[in-house]
Write a protein that holds these residues in place. Structure first.
Motif, PDB file in Angstrom:
ATOM      1  N   GLY A 137       0.806  -1.212   0.000  1.00  0.00           N
ATOM      2  CA  GLY A 137       0.000   0.000   0.000  1.00  0.00           C
ATOM      3  C   GLY A 137       0.839   1.262   0.000  1.00  0.00           C
ATOM      4  N   ASN A 190      -3.416  11.404 -10.017  1.00  0.00           N
ATOM      5  CA  ASN A 190      -3.505   9.978  -9.713  1.00  0.00           C
ATOM      6  C   ASN A 190      -2.171   9.465  -9.213  1.00  0.00           C
ATOM      7  OD1 ASN A 190      -1.895   8.816 -11.978  1.00  0.00           O
ATOM      8  ND2 ASN A 190      -3.534   9.660 -13.249  1.00  0.00           N
ATOM      9  N   GLU A 204      -1.898  -0.813 -11.078  1.00  0.00           N
ATOM     10  CA  GLU A 204      -3.031  -0.349 -10.291  1.00  0.00           C
ATOM     11  C   GLU A 204      -3.017   1.175 -10.261  1.00  0.00           C
ATOM     12  OE1 GLU A 204      -5.056  -2.575  -9.194  1.00  0.00           O
ATOM     13  OE2 GLU A 204      -3.877  -4.402  -9.115  1.00  0.00           O
ATOM     14  N   VAL A 213      -5.050   4.724  -8.516  1.00  0.00           N
ATOM     15  CA  VAL A 213      -6.051   5.400  -7.689  1.00  0.00           C
ATOM     16  C   VAL A 213      -6.071   6.853  -8.156  1.00  0.00           C
ATOM     17  CG1 VAL A 213      -4.400   5.837  -5.810  1.00  0.00           C
ATOM     18  CG2 VAL A 213      -6.852   5.852  -5.349  1.00  0.00           C
ATOM     19  N   TYR A 237      -3.987   3.770  -1.192  1.00  0.00           N
ATOM     20  CA  TYR A 237      -4.227   2.565  -1.987  1.00  0.00           C
ATOM     21  C   TYR A 237      -3.642   1.348  -1.279  1.00  0.00           C
ATOM     22  CZ  TYR A 237      -4.526  -0.579  -5.923  1.00  0.00           C
ATOM     23  OH  TYR A 237      -4.834  -1.629  -6.720  1.00  0.00           O
ATOM     24  N   THR A 276      -3.439  -3.096  -1.941  1.00  0.00           N
ATOM     25  CA  THR A 276      -3.775  -4.218  -2.817  1.00  0.00           C
ATOM     26  C   THR A 276      -3.015  -5.459  -2.387  1.00  0.00           C
ATOM     27  OG1 THR A 276      -4.032  -4.890  -5.142  1.00  0.00           O
ATOM     28  CG2 THR A 276      -1.945  -3.832  -4.543  1.00  0.00           C
TER      29      THR A 276
END
Length: 195
Positions: free
Chosen positions: A103, A119, A130, A132, A150, A152
Motif C-alpha cells: 500500500g 492519480n 493499479e 487510484v 491505496y 492491494t
C-alpha cells in the motif's frame, strides 16, 4: 573429528553464550537432515517465517511538473527486513516469491488551487498495474490538498520483481504542484503474506 550424536549433551547448549538480539542473516545453525549434520544461514530460514516486510516515509516535498509521471522516492526507511528497499530510487525489490500486501498514501498540494486531475500508480516491473485517481473542483483561488490511499494484494509476486509508486498531476494552467512530505502521511509499505 566429525560431530556425532554422542558428543552432544546439555552443556553444549547451556555453556554457550546466548544471543541477546535477533540473529544476523549470516549467523549459522546446525541441524540434522535424516541423520546428516548440515548448517544453514539464518537468512535462508527467515524467508520461510513470512516476516518479509518494509515501510518507508516521505520526509521531503516532491515537486511535480505538469502532466508528467513522477516516481515518488520515499526517502526515510522505517522497516526493511531484507534490505530490499532503495531509498535513493524509491524501488522495492521483492526478496522472496509469494503473495504480498502492498500500500501507499500520498498528499497532493497546490498553493493556487490549480489541480484538476491527479492519480497515483503502483508500478510493477515497469508496468502500471493499479491506479487510484481523483479530481479537484477548485476554482483556482483556493489552496488545494487531496490525499490518495491505496492497498492491494499481489497474488504472485516473484523474487526480484520491482515495485514503485508513480504520481501524476494535471493542473488547469500548466503549473507545477507538490506531493507533500515532512509533516504529512506519505508512506509506502508492503508485507509478504503466508502462503
Amino acid at each position: 573429528d566429525a560431530i556425532s550424536e554422542e558428543h552432544i549433551d546439555a552443556t553444549v547448549i547451556t555453556g554457550t553464550t546466548a544471543l541477546a538480539e535477533p540473529p544476523a542473516d549470516t549467523d549459522e545453525f546446525i541441524f540434522s537432515d535424516n541423520g546428516t549434520l548440515k548448517r544453514i544461514d539464518f537468512a535462508h530460514m527467515r524467508s520461510s517465517f513470512d516476516n518479509v516486510a518494509f515501510s518507508a516515509r516521505l520526509d521531503t516535498n516532491v515537486t511535480m511538473s505538469d502532466a508528467t509521471d513522477t516516481t515518488i522516492v520515499f526517502n526515510t526507511e522505517i522497516l526493511d527486513t531484507d534490505s530490499a528497499y532503495d531509498n535513493s530510487t524509491g524501488i522495492y525489490t521483492l526478496p522472496v516469491t509469494g503473495k504480498y500486501l502492498v500500500g501507499f498514501n500520498l498528499m497532493f498540494a497546490d498553493a493556487e488551487g490549480n489541480i484538476d486531475d491527479f492519480n497515483a500508480k503502483l508500478d510493477i516491473e515497469g508496468t502500471t498495474q493499479e491506479v487510484v485517481r481523483a479530481q479537484s473542483t477548485s476554482n483556482g483561488t483556493l489552496f488545494t490538498k487531496k490525499t490518495l490511499s491505496y492497498v492491494t494484494i499481489l497474488p504472485s509476486g516473484n523474487a526480484t520483481d520491482t515495485l514503485k509508486v508513480v504520481a501524476f498531476n494535471d493542473t488547469t494552467n500548466g503549473s507545477t504542484s507538490l506531493v507533500q512530505g515532512a509533516g504529512y502521511s506519505g508512506v509506502f509499505w508492503g508485507v509478504r503474506l503466508r502462503d
